[in-house]
Write a protein that holds these residues in place. Structure first.
Motif, PDB file in Angstrom:
ATOM      1  N   LYS A   1      10.132   6.622   0.318  1.00  0.00           N
ATOM      2  CA  LYS A   1       9.610   7.991  -0.076  1.00  0.00           C
ATOM      3  C   LYS A   1      10.107   8.547  -1.058  1.00  0.00           C
ATOM      4  O   LYS A   1      11.244   8.352  -1.328  1.00  0.00           O
ATOM      5  CB  LYS A   1       9.770   8.996   1.330  1.00  0.00           C
ATOM      6  CG  LYS A   1       9.253   8.423   2.712  1.00  0.00           C
ATOM      7  CD  LYS A   1       9.564   9.537   3.653  1.00  0.00           C
ATOM      8  CE  LYS A   1       9.217   9.035   5.096  1.00  0.00           C
ATOM      9  NZ  LYS A   1       9.685  10.066   6.105  1.00  0.00           N
TER      10      LYS A   1
ATOM     11  N   SER B   1       4.748   7.569  -0.328  1.00  0.00           N
ATOM     12  CA  SER B   1       5.266   6.917   0.890  1.00  0.00           C
ATOM     13  C   SER B   1       4.714   5.386   0.823  1.00  0.00           C
ATOM     14  O   SER B   1       3.439   5.122   1.106  1.00  0.00           O
ATOM     15  CB  SER B   1       4.942   7.454   2.185  1.00  0.00           C
ATOM     16  OG  SER B   1       5.353   6.781   3.132  1.00  0.00           O
ATOM     17  N   SER B   2       5.660   4.446   0.156  1.00  0.00           N
ATOM     18  CA  SER B   2       4.898   3.249  -0.055  1.00  0.00           C
ATOM     19  C   SER B   2       5.684   2.120   0.753  1.00  0.00           C
ATOM     20  O   SER B   2       6.874   2.346   1.085  1.00  0.00           O
ATOM     21  CB  SER B   2       5.529   3.073  -1.625  1.00  0.00           C
ATOM     22  OG  SER B   2       6.884   2.967  -1.972  1.00  0.00           O
TER      23      SER B   2
ATOM     24  N   ARG C   1      -4.077   1.021  -3.312  1.00  0.00           N
ATOM     25  CA  ARG C   1      -4.085  -0.091  -3.009  1.00  0.00           C
ATOM     26  C   ARG C   1      -4.015  -1.070  -4.027  1.00  0.00           C
ATOM     27  O   ARG C   1      -4.723  -0.505  -5.066  1.00  0.00           O
ATOM     28  CB  ARG C   1      -5.069  -0.289  -1.918  1.00  0.00           C
ATOM     29  CG  ARG C   1      -5.209   0.416  -0.625  1.00  0.00           C
ATOM     30  CD  ARG C   1      -6.454  -0.085   0.317  1.00  0.00           C
ATOM     31  NE  ARG C   1      -6.216   1.072   1.525  1.00  0.00           N
ATOM     32  CZ  ARG C   1      -5.800   0.690   2.471  1.00  0.00           C
ATOM     33  NH1 ARG C   1      -4.926  -0.365   2.476  1.00  0.00           N
ATOM     34  NH2 ARG C   1      -5.682   1.303   3.774  1.00  0.00           N
TER      35      ARG C   1
ATOM     36  N   GLN D   1       4.707  15.679   4.079  1.00  0.00           N
ATOM     37  CA  GLN D   1       3.819  16.725   4.126  1.00  0.00           C
ATOM     38  C   GLN D   1       4.346  18.171   3.997  1.00  0.00           C
ATOM     39  O   GLN D   1       4.000  19.071   3.264  1.00  0.00           O
ATOM     40  CB  GLN D   1       2.727  16.641   5.225  1.00  0.00           C
ATOM     41  CG  GLN D   1       1.500  17.226   4.927  1.00  0.00           C
ATOM     42  CD  GLN D   1       0.586  17.039   3.784  1.00  0.00           C
ATOM     43  OE1 GLN D   1       0.045  16.121   3.625  1.00  0.00           O
ATOM     44  NE2 GLN D   1       0.547  18.130   2.820  1.00  0.00           N
TER      45      GLN D   1
ATOM     46  N   ALA E   1       0.618   5.807   0.753  1.00  0.00           N
ATOM     47  CA  ALA E   1       0.098   7.037   1.059  1.00  0.00           C
ATOM     48  C   ALA E   1       0.440   8.232   0.094  1.00  0.00           C
ATOM     49  O   ALA E   1       2.032   8.143  -0.011  1.00  0.00           O
ATOM     50  CB  ALA E   1       0.229   7.386   2.414  1.00  0.00           C
TER      51      ALA E   1
ATOM     52  N   GLU F   1      -8.099  11.922   1.832  1.00  0.00           N
ATOM     53  CA  GLU F   1      -6.756  10.939   1.944  1.00  0.00           C
ATOM     54  C   GLU F   1      -6.795  10.186   0.631  1.00  0.00           C
ATOM     55  O   GLU F   1      -7.644   9.400   0.176  1.00  0.00           O
ATOM     56  CB  GLU F   1      -7.117  10.139   3.184  1.00  0.00           C
ATOM     57  CG  GLU F   1      -5.843   9.310   3.554  1.00  0.00           C
ATOM     58  CD  GLU F   1      -6.181   8.450   4.555  1.00  0.00           C
ATOM     59  OE1 GLU F   1      -7.147   7.685   5.019  1.00  0.00           O
ATOM     60  OE2 GLU F   1      -4.969   8.279   5.403  1.00  0.00           O
TER      61      GLU F   1
ATOM     62  N   TYR G   1       0.861  11.927  -0.884  1.00  0.00           N
ATOM     63  CA  TYR G   1       0.846  13.477  -0.024  1.00  0.00           C
ATOM     64  C   TYR G   1       0.887  14.678  -1.110  1.00  0.00           C
ATOM     65  O   TYR G   1       1.796  15.059  -1.688  1.00  0.00           O
ATOM     66  CB  TYR G   1       2.087  13.559   0.821  1.00  0.00           C
ATOM     67  CG  TYR G   1       2.050  12.535   2.206  1.00  0.00           C
ATOM     68  CD1 TYR G   1       1.360  12.715   3.285  1.00  0.00           C
ATOM     69  CD2 TYR G   1       2.443  11.434   2.041  1.00  0.00           C
ATOM     70  CE1 TYR G   1       1.260  12.041   4.526  1.00  0.00           C
ATOM     71  CE2 TYR G   1       2.759  10.499   3.224  1.00  0.00           C
ATOM     72  CZ  TYR G   1       2.110  10.835   4.119  1.00  0.00           C
ATOM     73  OH  TYR G   1       2.011   9.834   5.180  1.00  0.00           O
TER      74      TYR G   1
ATOM     75  N   ASN H   1      -5.133  18.751  -0.859  1.00  0.00           N
ATOM     76  CA  ASN H   1      -5.714  17.407  -0.450  1.00  0.00           C
ATOM     77  C   ASN H   1      -7.217  17.428   0.210  1.00  0.00           C
ATOM     78  O   ASN H   1      -7.453  17.418   1.609  1.00  0.00           O
ATOM     79  CB  ASN H   1      -4.551  16.933   0.741  1.00  0.00           C
ATOM     80  CG  ASN H   1      -4.874  15.359   0.918  1.00  0.00           C
ATOM     81  OD1 ASN H   1      -5.538  14.812   0.439  1.00  0.00           O
ATOM     82  ND2 ASN H   1      -3.960  14.757   1.898  1.00  0.00           N
TER      83      ASN H   1
ATOM     84  N   TYR I   1       0.945  -1.172  -0.056  1.00  0.00           N
ATOM     85  CA  TYR I   1       0.240  -0.007   0.086  1.00  0.00           C
ATOM     86  C   TYR I   1       0.806   1.081  -0.133  1.00  0.00           C
ATOM     87  O   TYR I   1       2.125   1.180   0.414  1.00  0.00           O
ATOM     88  CB  TYR I   1      -0.797   0.018   1.163  1.00  0.00           C
ATOM     89  CG  TYR I   1      -0.059   0.223   2.638  1.00  0.00           C
ATOM     90  CD1 TYR I   1      -0.043   1.420   3.018  1.00  0.00           C
ATOM     91  CD2 TYR I   1       0.189  -1.017   3.290  1.00  0.00           C
ATOM     92  CE1 TYR I   1       0.510   1.601   4.353  1.00  0.00           C
ATOM     93  CE2 TYR I   1       0.644  -0.661   4.515  1.00  0.00           C
ATOM     94  CZ  TYR I   1       0.949   0.586   4.787  1.00  0.00           C
ATOM     95  OH  TYR I   1       1.499   0.652   6.223  1.00  0.00           O
TER      96      TYR I   1
ATOM     97  N   LEU J   1      -4.895   7.210  -0.878  1.00  0.00           N
ATOM     98  CA  LEU J   1      -4.174   5.811  -0.733  1.00  0.00           C
ATOM     99  C   LEU J   1      -4.074   5.137  -1.901  1.00  0.00           C
ATOM    100  O   LEU J   1      -5.076   4.964  -2.752  1.00  0.00           O
ATOM    101  CB  LEU J   1      -4.775   5.085   0.536  1.00  0.00           C
ATOM    102  CG  LEU J   1      -4.694   5.576   1.857  1.00  0.00           C
ATOM    103  CD1 LEU J   1      -5.570   4.702   2.775  1.00  0.00           C
ATOM    104  CD2 LEU J   1      -3.223   5.353   2.309  1.00  0.00           C
TER     105      LEU J   1
END
Length: 208
Positions: free
Chosen positions: A155, A142-143, A98, A194, A83, A94, A85, A91, A81, A96
């Motif tokens: 990152k 950021s994985s 997946r 961030q 995230a 959120e 930023y 933003n 997964y 994500l």
């Protein structure tokens, strides 16, 4: 007696200065050994670099129908997964990523960018001689992923490239066309994703 001693001293000095075949062979052996050690060290560093590259994720993105889809350039890397930023003001939700879809919707980003340039149209028009220009939105992925049977975290810094079409009519909002993401570099573990994108977006949009 003195002449004889001088002659012996000269012979001894000459013998000291001359290299025997065994000395020369020993020197050649040392040089070969050192060259072999240097070559082995270089091969080790190359192997280490290649191994690191195989385990380092770079997510290649494509943009289509207001969605960004990501996949690893290395087929042996599997995403768990990630995230995403974007600058705080952009933003709206959120983000994500997946598997197996590996995609996010950026519809809100297009709306944000259009409103952003609409509110700054006066300043932007002064910065550009034409009614259109290219720019980018900084973002970080950021994985967490798996490579060679091990779990890794990475990152990475990206640009979301887009173009802006400004109208001569102030009542017409700018038209933003997103082209897609471009990988720029990997980040250090201590860097705050961030904080990085917020700072870059702020500097990028300093008003006069």
């Amino acid at each position: 007696m003195s002449k004889k001693n001088n002659t012996n001293n000269k012979k001894q000095q000459k013998q000291k200065k001359s290299w025997s075949w065994s000395d020369r062979l020993a020197l050649v052996a040392i040089i070969i050994s050192l060259s072999s050690a240097v070559f082995s060290f270089m091969q080790y560093n190359l192997s280490l670099t290649q191994d690191t590259e195989k385990k380092t994720a770079v997510w290649v993105g494509q943009y289509q129908n207001q969605e960004m889809t990501f996949e690893s350039y290395n087929s042996d890397i599997r995403l768990q997964y990630a995230a995403v930023y974007f600058p705080m003001h952009a933003n709206g939700a959120e983000f994500l990523i997946r598997p197996p879809e590996n995609k996010i919707s950026v519809e809100n980003l297009e709306i944000f960018l259009s409103r952003h340039y609409s509110s700054r149209q006066k300043y932007v028009a002064e910065d550009y001689s034409s009614n259109g220009f290219d720019s980018y939105l900084p973002f970080v992925i950021s994985s967490n992923y798996v490579a060679a049977g091990q779990s890794y975290h990475q990152k990475s810094f990206y640009h979301l490239n887009y173009s802006v079409d400004l109208s001569d009519n102030p009542s017409r909002p700018p038209v933003v066309s997103i082209h897609g993401p471009v990988f720029m570099k990997h980040m250090e573990d201590y860097e705050d994703p961030q904080g990085v994108v917020d700072l870059l977006w702020k500097v990028q949009n300093q008003q006069k």
